[in-house]
Design a protein around this motif. Structure first.
Motif, short mmCIF file in Angstrom:
data_model
loop_
_atom_site.label_atom_id
_atom_site.label_comp_id
_atom_site.label_asym_id
_atom_site.label_seq_id
_atom_site.Cartn_x
_atom_site.Cartn_y
_atom_site.Cartn_z
N ASP A 56 16.83 -36.03 11.33
CA ASP A 56 15.52 -35.46 10.96
C ASP A 56 15.51 -33.95 11.11
OD1 ASP A 56 14.42 -37.97 10.45
OD2 ASP A 56 14.01 -38.28 12.58
N THR A 57 16.63 -33.37 11.53
CA THR A 57 16.65 -31.94 11.81
C THR A 57 17.09 -31.15 10.58
OG1 THR A 57 17.33 -32.53 14.06
CG2 THR A 57 17.54 -30.21 13.43
N TYR A 58 16.19 -30.31 10.11
CA TYR A 58 16.54 -29.49 8.96
C TYR A 58 17.30 -28.24 9.39
CZ TYR A 58 13.51 -32.36 6.05
OH TYR A 58 12.96 -33.39 5.37
N LEU A 59 18.26 -27.89 8.60
CA LEU A 59 19.10 -26.71 8.83
C LEU A 59 18.29 -25.47 9.17
CD1 LEU A 59 21.88 -25.24 8.47
CD2 LEU A 59 21.35 -25.08 6.04
N GLN A 60 17.22 -25.23 8.40
CA GLN A 60 16.48 -23.96 8.60
C GLN A 60 15.73 -23.90 9.93
OE1 GLN A 60 15.57 -26.24 6.27
NE2 GLN A 60 13.36 -26.26 5.93
N ASN A 61 15.60 -25.05 10.61
CA ASN A 61 14.92 -25.06 11.90
C ASN A 61 15.88 -24.94 13.09
OD1 ASN A 61 12.55 -25.40 10.47
ND2 ASN A 61 12.72 -27.63 10.54
N CYS A 62 17.18 -24.83 12.80
CA CYS A 62 18.17 -24.75 13.88
C CYS A 62 18.39 -23.31 14.30
CB CYS A 62 19.52 -25.30 13.39
SG CYS A 62 19.53 -27.07 13.33
N GLU A 63 18.64 -23.14 15.57
CA GLU A 63 19.06 -21.81 16.04
C GLU A 63 20.55 -21.81 16.27
OE1 GLU A 63 17.13 -19.77 19.24
OE2 GLU A 63 15.17 -20.38 18.48
N PHE A 64 21.20 -20.77 15.81
CA PHE A 64 22.64 -20.64 16.03
C PHE A 64 22.87 -19.34 16.78
CE2 PHE A 64 21.98 -22.96 12.07
CZ PHE A 64 22.68 -24.13 12.33
N ASN A 65 22.97 -19.44 18.08
CA ASN A 65 23.08 -18.17 18.82
C ASN A 65 24.37 -18.03 19.61
OD1 ASN A 65 22.35 -20.12 20.58
ND2 ASN A 65 20.27 -19.34 20.90
N LYS A 66 25.34 -18.87 19.29
CA LYS A 66 26.68 -18.65 19.87
C LYS A 66 27.72 -19.22 18.90
CE LYS A 66 27.10 -22.92 22.41
NZ LYS A 66 27.90 -23.56 23.41
N GLY A 67 28.93 -19.34 19.34
CA GLY A 67 29.97 -19.86 18.46
C GLY A 67 29.64 -21.23 17.90
N VAL A 68 29.90 -21.43 16.63
CA VAL A 68 29.57 -22.68 15.95
C VAL A 68 30.76 -23.18 15.15
CG1 VAL A 68 28.09 -23.76 14.20
CG2 VAL A 68 27.12 -22.02 15.71
N ALA A 69 31.00 -24.49 15.18
CA ALA A 69 31.93 -25.10 14.23
C ALA A 69 31.13 -26.06 13.35
CB ALA A 69 33.04 -25.86 14.96
N LEU A 70 31.17 -25.82 12.05
CA LEU A 70 30.51 -26.71 11.11
C LEU A 70 31.52 -27.77 10.68
CD1 LEU A 70 28.08 -27.34 9.17
CD2 LEU A 70 29.28 -25.93 7.48
N VAL A 71 31.11 -29.05 10.79
CA VAL A 71 31.99 -30.14 10.37
C VAL A 71 31.40 -30.76 9.09
CG1 VAL A 71 33.11 -32.30 11.06
CG2 VAL A 71 32.44 -30.63 12.81
N VAL A 72 32.20 -30.79 8.04
CA VAL A 72 31.74 -31.40 6.78
C VAL A 72 32.71 -32.51 6.38
CG1 VAL A 72 30.60 -29.28 6.02
CG2 VAL A 72 32.96 -29.74 5.29
#
Lengths: 256, 256
Positions: B192-208
Motif C-alpha cells: 500500500d506504500t506509494y513511492l512518492q510517500n517514501c523517504e530516502f535519506n541514506k544508502g538505498v538498493a532498489l531491487v527489481v
C-alpha cells in the motif's frame, strides 16, 4: 454472414490482410488495421470488427458474438499473414476509431501527452501504455510519428482505452490546448529547470520529441515550461519512453 | 603482433567469433565478448581488447593503438559474424571485466540496483543505461538474468562505465548490502506504500524483478521497504525498465 474457408495465400482477401499488416498507406486508405493473438482479440471490447480470421482449432463462439464475417484459414495461410513468430491462430480486421477533438473534455487537472516525431514502434507503444497508467486524458501524435496502427504498436497498447489523435499539426494542437488554459511543458536538454523543481497545479500537456533530436526548436518556442531530468555521469539523454514516463510520474504526483 | 587476413567463413577464428556472438556458454567459458560498430569500438576506453576484426575500408590506426591483433576480413566474412543488419565493418573481441565485491565503495548516499531474473535484453540494456544516468554506484544481476554480454545489451550500454556484478546470489547480495547499512527497497504491486510517500535519506538498493512475475516472494521478504508506483485506469503494471527508472528518479531526487 456466412463463414468462409480460405486455403490459398493468393486469395485477394489474404493478400489484402498482409498489406494491412505491412503498409501504413493501406491502413490509411481502408481505415482498417489488424489485431492479432488470443488475448488481444478477446480484449477488443468496444472496437468494431470487420472480419475475424482464424485457424480451425479456434473456437468461433469465444470471439465472434455478432454477425461478423468469420474466415477459417489453413495454418500455412495464417503464418503468411501473421506478424508474429509464433502465431496463435486468431486475428481481427478492425475499423480505426475516429475521435473528435470537439468532444474532448478538459478537466481542471487534465494531463495530455503530445508526441512529436517518435519513430520507433516500441517506444511509441511504451509511451502510450505508460500514459494510460498515469491517467493521461488524450494523446496527440504528430503526422511524422510512426503509425499508431503498426502491428508492434497495436500489440504494446493492447487494453489501452484512451482517445489518441493521429496526424496532428503540433502547432495547432498546442494553440488549442493553450486556449483551454493547459500549461504546455516540453522536455529540453538545454534548459536549467529540473523537473523536480516544477509545480504542476493545473492542466498540463507534456510534449516529447524524436529519439535522436528531441522536441523541435519551433515547438519549444511555443512552450510555457521547459524542463529536464537531473542526471549524472554526463549521460547525454534517456530513452524517450523512459524520460516521458518520469515526467508523467512527476506531473501526476504533483497534480493528482 | 602481425596482422592477419581471413577470407573464409570456415576459418576457426571466424567460427569462434560467431559462437561468441550467439552463445552465452561460449562467452562464459572464454571470458570474452564482442563489441561491434564504429562508435562502440571507439568508446571501449579502459576495456582490454584481445582482437580487432575489420573490413579493408576501416582505418586501423583509428582503433588499434597498441600491439593488439588486427584481422582484416572480407565483407562477406564480416556479415557472417555481425549481429547487425547493416554492419559497419569493425568489431572487437573484448575481455570481460572482473569486478571485486571487496573493492566496492559504500558511500553515505550510494544507490545500488539489484536485478532479479530480467529476461529481455532490451529491458536490461535500458535498465543499466538509466541506472548510470541516475548515478547508481553498482549493479547486481542475478544468475537467472539475460546475459550482460548479449550483443543487444552490449549495444544498449555502450559508454556506460560502472561496476556490474553478474551471476549474483540475490539473498547473499542483500545480506551483504544490509551489513553496510543500505536500505533494501523492492517494487511490489501488493503493497500500500506509494513511492512518492517514501523517504530516502541514506544508502538505498532498489531491487527489481522479472517482466511477468516481478520480484520473487523470497526476495520481497528480505526487503526493508516495499514500494509501488501510483497508477490509474487499472493498468496492471508498467514495463520493468520504466518502473525502475521512475523509482531511481524518485530515490535520486530524495537522496541527492
Amino acid at each position: 454472414m456466412e463463414d468462409k474457408t480460405i486455403l490459398s495465400t493468393k486469395n485477394p482477401i489474404i493478400k489484402n490482410i498482409r498489406l494491412l499488416q505491412e503498409k501504413k498507406s493501406a491502413r490509411d486508405q481502408q481505415g482498417l488495421f489488424i489485431v492479432e493473438g488470443i488475448r488481444a482479440v478477446s480484449d477488443l471490447k468496444h472496437k468494431k470488427v470487420q472480419t475475424f480470421i482464424a485457424t480451425r482449432n479456434i473456437n468461433k463462439d469465444a470471439f465472434c458474438k455478432e454477425e461478423t464475417q468469420w474466415i477459417e484459414v489453413s495454418e500455412n495461410v495464417f503464418s503468411f499473414i501473421s506478424d508474429t513468430k509464433t502465431p496463435q491462430g486468431i486475428m481481427a480486421v478492425v475499423y480505426k476509431e475516429q475521435y473528435s477533438l470537439d468532444k474532448l473534455k478538459y478537466k481542471k487537472n487534465s494531463i495530455f501527452l503530445v508526441v512529436e516525431n517518435v519513430q520507433d514502434a516500441g517506444n511509441l507503444g511504451t509511451l502510450i501504455r505508460t500514459a494510460y497508467g498515469f491517467g493521461v486524458e488524450a494523446i496527440f501524435l504528430s503526422s511524422s510519428c510512426v503509425d499508431l496502427y503498426n502491428p508492434k504498436v497495436v500489440r504494446a497498447t493492447m487494453g489501452v482505452e484512451l482517445p489518441i489523435f493521429t496526424n496532428i499539426n503540433i502547432s495547432d494542437c498546442i494553440h488549442q490546448l493553450k486556449q483551454k488554459d493547459i500549461t504546455i511543458c516540453v522536455t529540453d536538454l538545454q534548459t536549467d529547470t529540473y523537473l523536480q523543481n516544477c509545480e504542476f497545479n493545473k492542466g498540463v500537456a507534456l510534449v516529447v520529441g524524436n529519439e535522436a533530436n528531441g522536441v523541435t526548436e519551433q515547438t519549444k518556442e511555443l512552450a510555457d515550461k521547459k524542463i529536464k531530468i537531473q542526471m549524472q555521469n554526463n549521460l547525454e539523454s534517456l530513452n524517450v519512453s523512459i524520460a516521458s514516463a518520469i515526467c508523467l510520474y512527476q506531473i501526476c504526483i504533483g497534480n493528482c
